[in-house]
Design a protein around this motif. Sequence first.
Motif, short mmCIF file in Angstrom:
data_model
loop_
_atom_site.label_atom_id
_atom_site.label_comp_id
_atom_site.label_asym_id
_atom_site.label_seq_id
_atom_site.Cartn_x
_atom_site.Cartn_y
_atom_site.Cartn_z
N ARG A 1 0.83 -1.21 0.00
CA ARG A 1 0.00 0.00 0.00
C ARG A 1 0.87 1.26 0.00
O ARG A 1 0.58 2.22 -0.71
CB ARG A 1 -0.91 -0.03 1.22
CG ARG A 1 -1.97 1.00 1.24
CD ARG A 1 -2.93 0.68 2.35
NE ARG A 1 -3.88 1.74 2.54
CZ ARG A 1 -4.75 1.77 3.50
NH1 ARG A 1 -4.80 0.80 4.39
NH2 ARG A 1 -5.60 2.76 3.61
N VAL A 2 1.91 1.27 0.82
CA VAL A 2 2.80 2.44 0.89
C VAL A 2 3.55 2.60 -0.43
O VAL A 2 3.68 3.72 -0.95
CB VAL A 2 3.78 2.31 2.09
CG1 VAL A 2 4.88 3.35 2.00
CG2 VAL A 2 3.02 2.46 3.40
N GLN A 3 4.03 1.51 -0.99
CA GLN A 3 4.80 1.59 -2.24
C GLN A 3 3.91 2.00 -3.42
O GLN A 3 4.41 2.55 -4.40
CB GLN A 3 5.48 0.25 -2.52
CG GLN A 3 6.60 -0.02 -1.54
CD GLN A 3 7.16 -1.43 -1.64
OE1 GLN A 3 6.54 -2.32 -2.21
NE2 GLN A 3 8.34 -1.64 -1.06
N ALA A 4 2.62 1.77 -3.34
CA ALA A 4 1.72 2.13 -4.42
C ALA A 4 1.31 3.61 -4.38
O ALA A 4 0.80 4.14 -5.37
CB ALA A 4 0.47 1.26 -4.37
N ARG A 5 1.53 4.29 -3.28
CA ARG A 5 1.13 5.70 -3.17
C ARG A 5 2.02 6.58 -4.02
O ARG A 5 3.18 6.29 -4.28
CB ARG A 5 1.23 6.16 -1.71
CG ARG A 5 0.04 5.66 -0.91
CD ARG A 5 -0.18 6.34 0.39
NE ARG A 5 -0.07 7.78 0.32
CZ ARG A 5 0.24 8.54 1.36
NH1 ARG A 5 0.50 7.99 2.52
NH2 ARG A 5 0.30 9.84 1.24
N ASP A 6 1.46 7.70 -4.41
CA ASP A 6 2.21 8.67 -5.23
C ASP A 6 2.68 9.80 -4.32
O ASP A 6 1.88 10.57 -3.80
CB ASP A 6 1.29 9.22 -6.33
CG ASP A 6 2.03 10.18 -7.25
OD1 ASP A 6 3.27 10.11 -7.32
OD2 ASP A 6 1.34 11.01 -7.89
N PHE A 7 3.99 9.91 -4.14
CA PHE A 7 4.58 10.93 -3.28
C PHE A 7 5.21 12.06 -4.10
O PHE A 7 5.93 12.87 -3.55
CB PHE A 7 5.65 10.31 -2.37
CG PHE A 7 5.08 9.43 -1.29
CD1 PHE A 7 4.58 9.97 -0.13
CD2 PHE A 7 5.03 8.06 -1.45
CE1 PHE A 7 4.06 9.16 0.87
CE2 PHE A 7 4.52 7.25 -0.47
CZ PHE A 7 4.02 7.79 0.70
N GLN B 1 6.02 15.99 -3.04
CA GLN B 1 5.98 16.11 -1.59
C GLN B 1 7.36 16.31 -0.97
O GLN B 1 7.45 16.62 0.21
CB GLN B 1 5.30 14.88 -0.97
CG GLN B 1 3.84 14.77 -1.33
CD GLN B 1 3.16 13.63 -0.57
OE1 GLN B 1 3.71 13.11 0.38
NE2 GLN B 1 1.98 13.27 -0.99
N GLU C 1 5.05 5.96 8.17
CA GLU C 1 3.60 6.00 7.94
C GLU C 1 2.97 4.83 8.68
O GLU C 1 3.52 3.73 8.72
CB GLU C 1 3.31 5.90 6.44
CG GLU C 1 1.86 6.17 6.15
CD GLU C 1 1.64 6.44 4.66
OE1 GLU C 1 0.74 5.79 4.11
OE2 GLU C 1 2.33 7.29 4.09
N VAL D 1 -0.25 2.41 8.80
CA VAL D 1 -1.38 1.88 8.03
C VAL D 1 -2.28 1.14 9.01
O VAL D 1 -1.87 0.15 9.62
CB VAL D 1 -0.88 0.92 6.92
CG1 VAL D 1 -2.06 0.37 6.15
CG2 VAL D 1 0.10 1.62 6.00
#
Length: 162
Positions: free
Chosen positions: A126-132, A135, A148, A150
């Motif tokens: 989930r963290v690796q799929a987020r777009d940062f 930021q 982070e 979850v």
Amino acid sequence: MLWVRMLISAVIATVLVLTMAAVGVRWFYDRDEQEENTVELIDRIGLTTMFETPGQEDREREARREFVREGPREVERPEETVELPERQVTGFVQVEFTVYPDGSIEDAEVVGARPAGVYEEQALQRVQARDFSGQVSPAEQDGERRTEIVEFTVPASELPEE
């Protein structure tokens, strides 16, 4: 003089307690006699003859005796099927990672989880799929270290057996 009053009060209290105990014991063992007296009282008042049918008097007398002997009966109610919602387990996974100015992530690792061994892999995905992207400042060429948490809620049936 005071001790005489105290002695008299103690004797009176003892007599009262013993009398109450004797009355209670007698009442307990004389329930059959009380039962007969209650039935006779109801008969004397005349409540049984108001709506008589053949044999009703005997049935009513027996019903009264049974009520006096056993007390009121509890009505049997059908059992209702109650469906309980499945127990839910809440928890979290704490993930630490480095974010670079282009939004990419490296060195993602789980640093804490409760309960452990349940959703660590899904939290990393989930963290690796987020777009940062956007930021992290472009000046941060070495990346920015972030943490982070979850959170999750799952049915207890989905938890692994221990």
